[in-house]
Design a protein around this motif. Structure first.
Motif, PDB file in Angstrom:
ATOM      1  N   GLY A  36      10.305   2.345   1.766  1.00  0.00           N
ATOM      2  CA  GLY A  36       9.322   1.803   1.436  1.00  0.00           C
ATOM      3  C   GLY A  36       8.615   1.232   2.682  1.00  0.00           C
ATOM      4  O   GLY A  36       8.020  -0.087   2.463  1.00  0.00           O
ATOM      5  N   ASN A  44       2.571   1.989  -3.353  1.00  0.00           N
ATOM      6  CA  ASN A  44       1.083   2.137  -4.130  1.00  0.00           C
ATOM      7  C   ASN A  44       0.979   3.921  -4.161  1.00  0.00           C
ATOM      8  O   ASN A  44       0.756   4.723  -4.862  1.00  0.00           O
ATOM      9  CB  ASN A  44       0.266   1.976  -4.239  1.00  0.00           C
ATOM     10  N   LEU A  45       1.359   4.533  -2.091  1.00  0.00           N
ATOM     11  CA  LEU A  45       0.787   5.174  -2.284  1.00  0.00           C
ATOM     12  C   LEU A  45       1.244   6.810  -2.933  1.00  0.00           C
ATOM     13  O   LEU A  45       1.557   8.151  -3.664  1.00  0.00           O
ATOM     14  CB  LEU A  45       0.342   5.237  -1.174  1.00  0.00           C
ATOM     15  N   ARG A  46       3.088   5.789  -2.421  1.00  0.00           N
ATOM     16  CA  ARG A  46       4.001   7.261  -3.075  1.00  0.00           C
ATOM     17  C   ARG A  46       3.997   7.288  -4.311  1.00  0.00           C
ATOM     18  O   ARG A  46       4.759   7.682  -4.917  1.00  0.00           O
ATOM     19  CB  ARG A  46       5.244   5.600  -2.323  1.00  0.00           C
ATOM     20  N   ALA A  47       3.906   6.289  -4.971  1.00  0.00           N
ATOM     21  CA  ALA A  47       3.293   5.735  -6.531  1.00  0.00           C
ATOM     22  C   ALA A  47       2.895   6.663  -7.246  1.00  0.00           C
ATOM     23  O   ALA A  47       3.180   7.515  -8.536  1.00  0.00           O
ATOM     24  CB  ALA A  47       3.818   5.162  -7.503  1.00  0.00           C
ATOM     25  N   LEU A  48       1.267   6.844  -6.453  1.00  0.00           N
ATOM     26  CA  LEU A  48       0.410   7.799  -6.441  1.00  0.00           C
ATOM     27  C   LEU A  48       0.837   9.791  -6.923  1.00  0.00           C
ATOM     28  O   LEU A  48       0.740  10.023  -7.215  1.00  0.00           O
ATOM     29  CB  LEU A  48      -0.887   7.708  -6.120  1.00  0.00           C
ATOM     30  N   VAL A  49       1.609   9.948  -5.682  1.00  0.00           N
ATOM     31  CA  VAL A  49       1.830  10.669  -4.816  1.00  0.00           C
ATOM     32  C   VAL A  49       2.972  11.615  -5.898  1.00  0.00           C
ATOM     33  O   VAL A  49       3.125  12.439  -6.267  1.00  0.00           O
ATOM     34  CB  VAL A  49       1.606  11.153  -3.595  1.00  0.00           C
ATOM     35  N   LEU A  50       3.699  10.871  -5.879  1.00  0.00           N
ATOM     36  CA  LEU A  50       5.480  10.890  -6.251  1.00  0.00           C
ATOM     37  C   LEU A  50       5.693  11.328  -7.890  1.00  0.00           C
ATOM     38  O   LEU A  50       6.687  11.942  -8.173  1.00  0.00           O
ATOM     39  CB  LEU A  50       6.291  11.076  -4.905  1.00  0.00           C
ATOM     40  N   VAL A 104       1.862  11.413   2.885  1.00  0.00           N
ATOM     41  CA  VAL A 104       2.272  11.483   2.434  1.00  0.00           C
ATOM     42  C   VAL A 104       4.740  12.282   1.541  1.00  0.00           C
ATOM     43  O   VAL A 104       5.139  12.221   2.430  1.00  0.00           O
ATOM     44  CB  VAL A 104       2.520  10.747   0.229  1.00  0.00           C
ATOM     45  N   THR A 130      -2.747   2.648  -8.682  1.00  0.00           N
ATOM     46  CA  THR A 130      -2.025   3.036  -9.945  1.00  0.00           C
ATOM     47  C   THR A 130      -1.989   1.843 -10.613  1.00  0.00           C
ATOM     48  O   THR A 130      -0.558   1.669 -11.518  1.00  0.00           O
ATOM     49  CB  THR A 130      -0.248   1.670  -8.953  1.00  0.00           C
ATOM     50  N   LEU A 175      -0.084   3.326   9.550  1.00  0.00           N
ATOM     51  CA  LEU A 175      -0.457   1.863   8.152  1.00  0.00           C
ATOM     52  C   LEU A 175      -0.414   0.627   9.043  1.00  0.00           C
ATOM     53  O   LEU A 175      -2.234   0.405   8.815  1.00  0.00           O
ATOM     54  CB  LEU A 175       0.594   2.713   7.017  1.00  0.00           C
ATOM     55  N   THR A 193      -5.793   1.052  -3.635  1.00  0.00           N
ATOM     56  CA  THR A 193      -4.329   1.855  -4.882  1.00  0.00           C
ATOM     57  C   THR A 193      -4.231   1.006  -5.507  1.00  0.00           C
ATOM     58  O   THR A 193      -3.313   0.896  -6.650  1.00  0.00           O
ATOM     59  CB  THR A 193      -3.244   1.692  -3.297  1.00  0.00           C
ATOM     60  N   VAL A 223       0.793  -1.277   0.490  1.00  0.00           N
ATOM     61  CA  VAL A 223       0.053   0.170   0.323  1.00  0.00           C
ATOM     62  C   VAL A 223       0.532   1.427   0.556  1.00  0.00           C
ATOM     63  O   VAL A 223       0.368   2.276  -0.772  1.00  0.00           O
ATOM     64  CB  VAL A 223      -0.959   0.419   1.645  1.00  0.00           C
ATOM     65  N   TRP A 224       1.722   0.982   0.734  1.00  0.00           N
ATOM     66  CA  TRP A 224       2.781   2.131   1.209  1.00  0.00           C
ATOM     67  C   TRP A 224       3.762   2.635   0.097  1.00  0.00           C
ATOM     68  O   TRP A 224       3.578   3.741  -1.072  1.00  0.00           O
ATOM     69  CB  TRP A 224       3.762   2.607   2.224  1.00  0.00           C
ATOM     70  N   TRP A 279      -7.218  13.308  -1.589  1.00  0.00           N
ATOM     71  CA  TRP A 279      -5.936  13.614  -2.548  1.00  0.00           C
ATOM     72  C   TRP A 279      -5.008  14.533  -1.438  1.00  0.00           C
ATOM     73  O   TRP A 279      -3.990  14.143  -1.435  1.00  0.00           O
ATOM     74  CB  TRP A 279      -6.098  14.615  -3.183  1.00  0.00           C
ATOM     75  N   PRO A 283       6.618   1.338   5.758  1.00  0.00           N
ATOM     76  CA  PRO A 283       4.851   2.412   5.348  1.00  0.00           C
ATOM     77  C   PRO A 283       5.291   2.673   7.269  1.00  0.00           C
ATOM     78  O   PRO A 283       5.888   2.371   8.460  1.00  0.00           O
ATOM     79  CB  PRO A 283       4.420   1.186   5.567  1.00  0.00           C
ATOM     80  N   PRO A 284       4.704   4.576   7.197  1.00  0.00           N
ATOM     81  CA  PRO A 284       4.845   4.762   8.766  1.00  0.00           C
ATOM     82  C   PRO A 284       3.594   3.837   9.185  1.00  0.00           C
ATOM     83  O   PRO A 284       2.517   3.053   9.335  1.00  0.00           O
ATOM     84  CB  PRO A 284       4.045   5.780   7.487  1.00  0.00           C
ATOM     85  N   LEU A 336      -7.712  -0.442   1.162  1.00  0.00           N
ATOM     86  CA  LEU A 336      -6.601   0.018   0.645  1.00  0.00           C
ATOM     87  C   LEU A 336      -5.553  -0.627   0.155  1.00  0.00           C
ATOM     88  O   LEU A 336      -5.038  -0.085  -1.101  1.00  0.00           O
ATOM     89  CB  LEU A 336      -5.597   0.634   2.191  1.00  0.00           C
ATOM     90  N   ASP A 337      -5.574  -1.750   0.606  1.00  0.00           N
ATOM     91  CA  ASP A 337      -4.518  -2.365  -0.634  1.00  0.00           C
ATOM     92  C   ASP A 337      -5.360  -2.916  -2.114  1.00  0.00           C
ATOM     93  O   ASP A 337      -4.632  -2.344  -3.048  1.00  0.00           O
ATOM     94  CB  ASP A 337      -4.399  -4.072   0.188  1.00  0.00           C
TER      95      ASP A 337
END
Lengths: 181, 181
Positions: free
Chosen positions: B153, A55-61, B60, B178, B159, B174, A52-53, B53, B155-156, B170-171
């Motif tokens: 990579g 993918n989230l990074r890919a989406l935003v960054l 992120v 992507t 999460l 997302t 998930v993390w 968003w 995750p926080p 989420l999995d």
DNA sequence: AGTAATGATTCTGTTTTTACAACCATTGGA
DNA sequence: TCCAATGGTTGTAAAAACAGAATCATTACT
């Protein structure tokens, strides 16, 4: 933990790389099945969190990086835009800005000088501590910050194309994620 | 579209600012109620998308920004790390790297020179086109890229602390976000 | 009152990044 | 074969960012 990535691990994820194995949202039973095997107790959730993390990074960054576009549209470096947005959101002392923007005081003096020259920011005396200076945005500064927020805050098409139920789920979960920390 | 933000709109969102009005994931009925009022057909989903968003960006970019930490840990600028990660993920021609990293060819020549000097990257001849040079990562380069990926990579905590059902949702979502774009 | 600490500024220097022109080798097509 | 286009390099100039020492006014502490 530090095993070598394959050639296609990070930059160009294949279809199997960023997707869960089955449909974990519907039936989280496989997680327990995997747990009953030889894995650690929470290794499957952790793997999901990492996926998930990523993918989230890919989406935003990667897929929706609009720093350059914003900087070009507003005619200033993105760091200045970031500073201005921060100032517009909440007038603060210089040292606060420095720490929150992960920079140092001398450089922020320079940046604020530039914003003041552009007529976007102002320095005001602190009500009680005459050492401090409160930096706030002028009306023109607020307008520019709003333009930046309009660009940066416009959700990507993929998000708008999401089924309403999924969007609602995202809405609820991301609210949780950003409240505590 | 460009209405003035209030002082606390962007930088320090209040509790009501990043949360949906009720519990839209459970019952999306209020959306239709709002639609039956005077609003446009898809204004409520759009508002939700914008809120999602904004929260994703905050998650992120603000709460889990590890560029500086990574750059310090690896002893090189984040742009070089980005380039190395890209090279490690997929050996490419210089011009490809330039466009994908939103930079230009001359600067990437410089950056690759530096990576080569550090023993992290190599230039290989293109099999058919002798003008091109394929840049790839050495074993040491892969090791450094993996270290970067381990930092970036991970995750926080928020999460990992998510309920398994939410994480699974989420999995799934997302992954959808992507895949297409 | 005297002294240490703080907040902002000034100064200096370096690294990093951006941008553009010019150049050479190679390729592809007219 | 000639010529335009491409890929990479070299060179140059400038802006942007990072970093540290030193200074000045003010504040907090003893």
């Amino acid at each position: 933990m530090t095993e070598h990535t394959t050639r296609t691990a990070e930059g160009a994820p294949t279809a199997a790389d960023n997707a869960p194995t089955a449909a974990p949202a519907v039936s989280p039973a496989e997680a327990f099945m995997a747990e009953s095997a030889a894995m650690a107790a929470d290794s499957a959730p952790e793997a999901a969190a990492e996926r998930v993390w990523r993918n989230l990074r890919a989406l935003v960054l990667e897929r929706n990086e609009r720093r350059k576009e914003t900087a070009e549209a507003l005619g200033m470096s993105f760091f200045r835009i970031k500073a201005l947005r921060r100032i517009a959101a909440k007038p603060s002392r210089l040292s606060e800005l420095a720490t929150e923007l992960a920079s140092d005081r001398p450089y922020l003096t320079l940046v604020v000088d530039d914003l003041v020259k552009r007529g976007l920011a102002e320095r005001h005396p602190h009500p009680t501590d005459r050492r401090c200076k409160i930096v706030s945005a002028t009306p023109a500064g607020h307008a520019v910050a709003d333009r930046a927020n309009a660009i940066l805050g416009s959700p990507p098409p993929a998000l708008l194309a999401l089924p309403p139920a999924d969007l609602a789920a995202l809405d609820r979960i991301t609210a949780v994620l950003t409240t505590d920390g």
